[in-house]
Design an enzyme around this catalytic site. Sequence first.
Site, mmCIF file in Angstrom:
data_model
loop_
_atom_site.group_PDB
_atom_site.id
_atom_site.type_symbol
_atom_site.label_atom_id
_atom_site.label_comp_id
_atom_site.label_asym_id
_atom_site.label_seq_id
_atom_site.Cartn_x
_atom_site.Cartn_y
_atom_site.Cartn_z
ATOM 1 N N CYS A 40 17.575 8.659 -13.544
ATOM 2 C CA CYS A 40 18.582 9.381 -14.342
ATOM 3 C C CYS A 40 19.804 9.766 -13.510
ATOM 4 O O CYS A 40 20.933 9.433 -13.860
ATOM 5 C CB CYS A 40 17.931 10.618 -14.950
ATOM 6 S SG CYS A 40 19.053 11.589 -15.930
ATOM 7 N N ARG A 265 12.463 -1.330 -20.908
ATOM 8 C CA ARG A 265 11.922 -0.905 -19.626
ATOM 9 C C ARG A 265 10.407 -0.780 -19.738
ATOM 10 O O ARG A 265 9.875 -0.588 -20.827
ATOM 11 C CB ARG A 265 12.549 0.438 -19.213
ATOM 12 C CG ARG A 265 14.069 0.331 -19.030
ATOM 13 C CD ARG A 265 14.689 1.670 -18.675
ATOM 14 N NE ARG A 265 14.272 2.194 -17.404
ATOM 15 C CZ ARG A 265 14.802 1.858 -16.226
ATOM 16 N NH1 ARG A 265 15.795 0.978 -16.166
ATOM 17 N NH2 ARG A 265 14.361 2.390 -15.116
ATOM 18 N N HIS A 436 36.379 25.950 -39.415
ATOM 19 C CA HIS A 436 37.273 24.925 -39.966
ATOM 20 C C HIS A 436 38.541 24.870 -39.127
ATOM 21 O O HIS A 436 39.103 25.922 -38.815
ATOM 22 C CB HIS A 436 37.633 25.259 -41.408
ATOM 23 C CG HIS A 436 38.611 24.279 -41.996
ATOM 24 N ND1 HIS A 436 38.228 23.009 -42.363
ATOM 25 C CD2 HIS A 436 39.950 24.361 -42.227
ATOM 26 C CE1 HIS A 436 39.289 22.353 -42.823
ATOM 27 N NE2 HIS A 436 40.345 23.150 -42.748
HETATM 28 C C1 LIG Z 1 21.370 2.830 -17.370
HETATM 29 C C2 LIG Z 1 20.531 3.953 -17.918
HETATM 30 C C3 LIG Z 1 21.130 4.977 -18.626
HETATM 31 C C4 LIG Z 1 20.362 6.015 -19.125
HETATM 32 N N1 LIG Z 1 20.984 7.011 -19.812
HETATM 33 C C5 LIG Z 1 20.246 8.030 -20.315
HETATM 34 C C6 LIG Z 1 20.856 9.095 -21.010
HETATM 35 O O1 LIG Z 1 22.073 9.133 -21.176
HETATM 36 N N2 LIG Z 1 20.086 10.093 -21.486
HETATM 37 C C7 LIG Z 1 18.718 10.089 -21.326
HETATM 38 O O2 LIG Z 1 18.053 11.016 -21.784
HETATM 39 N N3 LIG Z 1 18.109 9.093 -20.651
HETATM 40 C C8 LIG Z 1 18.833 8.075 -20.156
HETATM 41 N N4 LIG Z 1 18.214 7.076 -19.457
HETATM 42 C C9 LIG Z 1 16.756 7.144 -19.294
HETATM 43 C C10 LIG Z 1 16.399 8.124 -18.172
HETATM 44 O O3 LIG Z 1 17.029 7.719 -16.986
HETATM 45 C C11 LIG Z 1 14.900 8.180 -17.988
HETATM 46 O O4 LIG Z 1 14.284 8.490 -19.222
HETATM 47 C C12 LIG Z 1 14.514 9.224 -16.960
HETATM 48 O O5 LIG Z 1 15.087 8.944 -15.714
HETATM 49 C C13 LIG Z 1 12.993 9.303 -16.822
HETATM 50 O O6 LIG Z 1 12.682 10.283 -15.896
HETATM 51 P P1 LIG Z 1 11.330 10.243 -15.079
HETATM 52 O O7 LIG Z 1 11.296 11.527 -14.324
HETATM 53 O O8 LIG Z 1 10.207 9.918 -15.969
HETATM 54 O O9 LIG Z 1 11.439 9.001 -14.088
HETATM 55 P P2 LIG Z 1 12.587 8.371 -13.162
HETATM 56 O O10 LIG Z 1 13.889 9.001 -13.349
HETATM 57 O O11 LIG Z 1 12.456 6.903 -13.335
HETATM 58 O O12 LIG Z 1 12.099 8.752 -11.701
HETATM 59 C C14 LIG Z 1 10.921 8.258 -11.180
HETATM 60 C C15 LIG Z 1 10.973 8.439 -9.674
HETATM 61 O O13 LIG Z 1 9.683 8.166 -9.145
HETATM 62 C C16 LIG Z 1 9.833 7.478 -7.916
HETATM 63 N N5 LIG Z 1 8.567 6.762 -7.673
HETATM 64 C C17 LIG Z 1 8.043 5.755 -8.420
HETATM 65 N N6 LIG Z 1 6.843 5.386 -7.907
HETATM 66 C C18 LIG Z 1 6.632 6.170 -6.818
HETATM 67 C C19 LIG Z 1 5.568 6.271 -5.880
HETATM 68 N N7 LIG Z 1 4.488 5.491 -5.963
HETATM 69 N N8 LIG Z 1 5.685 7.172 -4.873
HETATM 70 C C20 LIG Z 1 6.781 7.971 -4.791
HETATM 71 N N9 LIG Z 1 7.812 7.917 -5.649
HETATM 72 C C21 LIG Z 1 7.731 7.042 -6.666
HETATM 73 C C22 LIG Z 1 11.023 6.567 -8.164
HETATM 74 O O14 LIG Z 1 11.609 6.170 -6.938
HETATM 75 C C23 LIG Z 1 11.932 7.478 -8.980
HETATM 76 O O15 LIG Z 1 12.821 8.200 -8.157
HETATM 77 C C24 LIG Z 1 18.963 6.026 -18.917
HETATM 78 C C25 LIG Z 1 18.346 5.010 -18.185
HETATM 79 C C26 LIG Z 1 19.123 3.985 -17.691
HETATM 80 C C27 LIG Z 1 18.459 2.898 -16.892
#
Ligand SMILES: Cc1cc2nc3c(=O)[nH]c(=O)nc-3n(C[C@H](O)[C@H](O)[C@H](O)COP(=O)(O)OP(=O)(O)OC[C@H]3O[C@@H](n4cnc5c(N)ncnc54)[C@H](O)[C@@H]3O)c2cc1C
Length: 465
Positions: A40, A265, A436
Amino acid sequence: MDFDLIVIGSGPGGYHAAIRAGQLGLKTAIVEKGEIGGVCLNVGCIPTKALLHVATQLTSASSMKDQGVDFGTPDVNLKKLEDWKQGVVTRLTGGVAQLLKANKVELIEGEATFESAESIRVGEKSYSAARFIIATGSSPISIPGFEVDNERIVDSTGALVVSEVPKRFLAIGGSAIGLEFADIYSALGSEVTVVELMDRIVPSADPDASRELQRALKKRGLNILTGTKSVSQKKVKGGIEVTLEDSKGEQSTITVDKVLVAVGRRPNSQGLGLEAAGVETDERGFISTNENMLTNVGNIYAIGDVAAMPLLAHKAMKEGLVAAEHASGKPTAYDTIVPSVIYTNPELASVGMTEAEAEEAGHKVRTGRFPLAASGRALTMGVDGGLVKVIADEETDLLLGFHMVGPQAGELVAEATLAIEMGATLTDIALTQHAHPTLSEAIMEAAEQAHGQAIHTSNRQPRRR
Ligand SMILES: Cc1cc2nc3c(=O)[nH]c(=O)nc-3n(C[C@H](O)[C@H](O)[C@H](O)COP(=O)(O)OP(=O)(O)OC[C@H]3O[C@@H](n4cnc5c(N)ncnc54)[C@H](O)[C@@H]3O)c2cc1C
């Protein structure tokens, strides 16, 4: 035990969980193999929105000719734009690092794999904990024949680096990510084509909203091909020739300079050693959880993109708080209403059910619509398209769904999210004074229209399909 809680992954889900756990007094660590802030902050929500902010300014400036203002041809300095975008990212990720520290969360750098349900390995070291939260996020899906080289064929991370503006840009995938980049490149001057396999863009959205967005983007000059498959590609003199196939099986080719693959994804649940911990996934690789975000293993939680759809940052954040609070023994309840926004110009925002989902759920459905062309505020902003659609239960009048295409829809969806969360009815919304002239009046008028009481538009209901 080394820690009360170890969080794996520092994206929005993981860092929210770790900070809340620290606030609640748990001895907490967070493991990150990449950059703090996850997808994100580094390559998702934040950098795309920085570029979309610029794209919207460019599009708005060029549309002001109708109002008698001509800013001329914009001079975009791509290096400066890149530096500014990265500056925003660095500021936010630096802020998260400080917040983790301030809440006494220990940062462990490296890749975590489970050794058992009580310990993980990171590099040469093992760490034990009473509880774990898996917040490892998701990665882009690839399509055969379109291998990403991040030069000619890019994924969302490659598309974020705008070192030059391609003359012709093709986005494969007509949902949030594909459309947001299509918007960015179109505003920067590329000829943009979007190819979507389904019969409309944003297939998950209410059809009225996705059609309205498609109309608006086409009006802006984007070439949108729905019901179309991207079959293959080859390098040719002067570009990349992509073979497309329409729903009748007829093939055609299009030559472009850059291709974005944005077809979805998949959860990052592989290579984590889940088998060693006994954690189960579903057939698509998502880690199954209960309402407290607990997996089938009693001390291991999963949150965010790795846990379930929709893949949205704010959903990951709230799930992180749920898991951390449950792990600390002080659970609180959070609502499961998840708004979603596509930040194109115009924006598409929605929350709750589509009309079809409400019907499937057994509701007798009442709908209300208000076109932004009838909104005084929209007209003062030079906007003549867009709509608000509300969906309610006919018997209880409870708001079930809200769908909007228009400027600031991503901000306005908050009213509907709160309304659904608080159990508001269409009558509550209709009786509430909205300033408004504002775009929010369109929400009030859509609620009035559902009851045949709209002032500024026809109260006739469209024939049910
Ligand atoms: C181009 C793009 C635009 C987006 N825009 C939006 C938006 O405007 N609004 C919105 O709500 N969502 C948006 N999203 C989606 C959003 O980014 C994700 O839903 C969000 O980042 C998910 O958060 P998370 O904490 O689940 O995982 P992530 O943000 O994917 O973070 C996971 C982390 O875990 C780490 N990791 C993975 N495996 C391991 C391991 N084995 N050991 C240690 N570290 C590890 C990774 O390196 C990463 O840093 C967008 C996504 C993309 C690709």
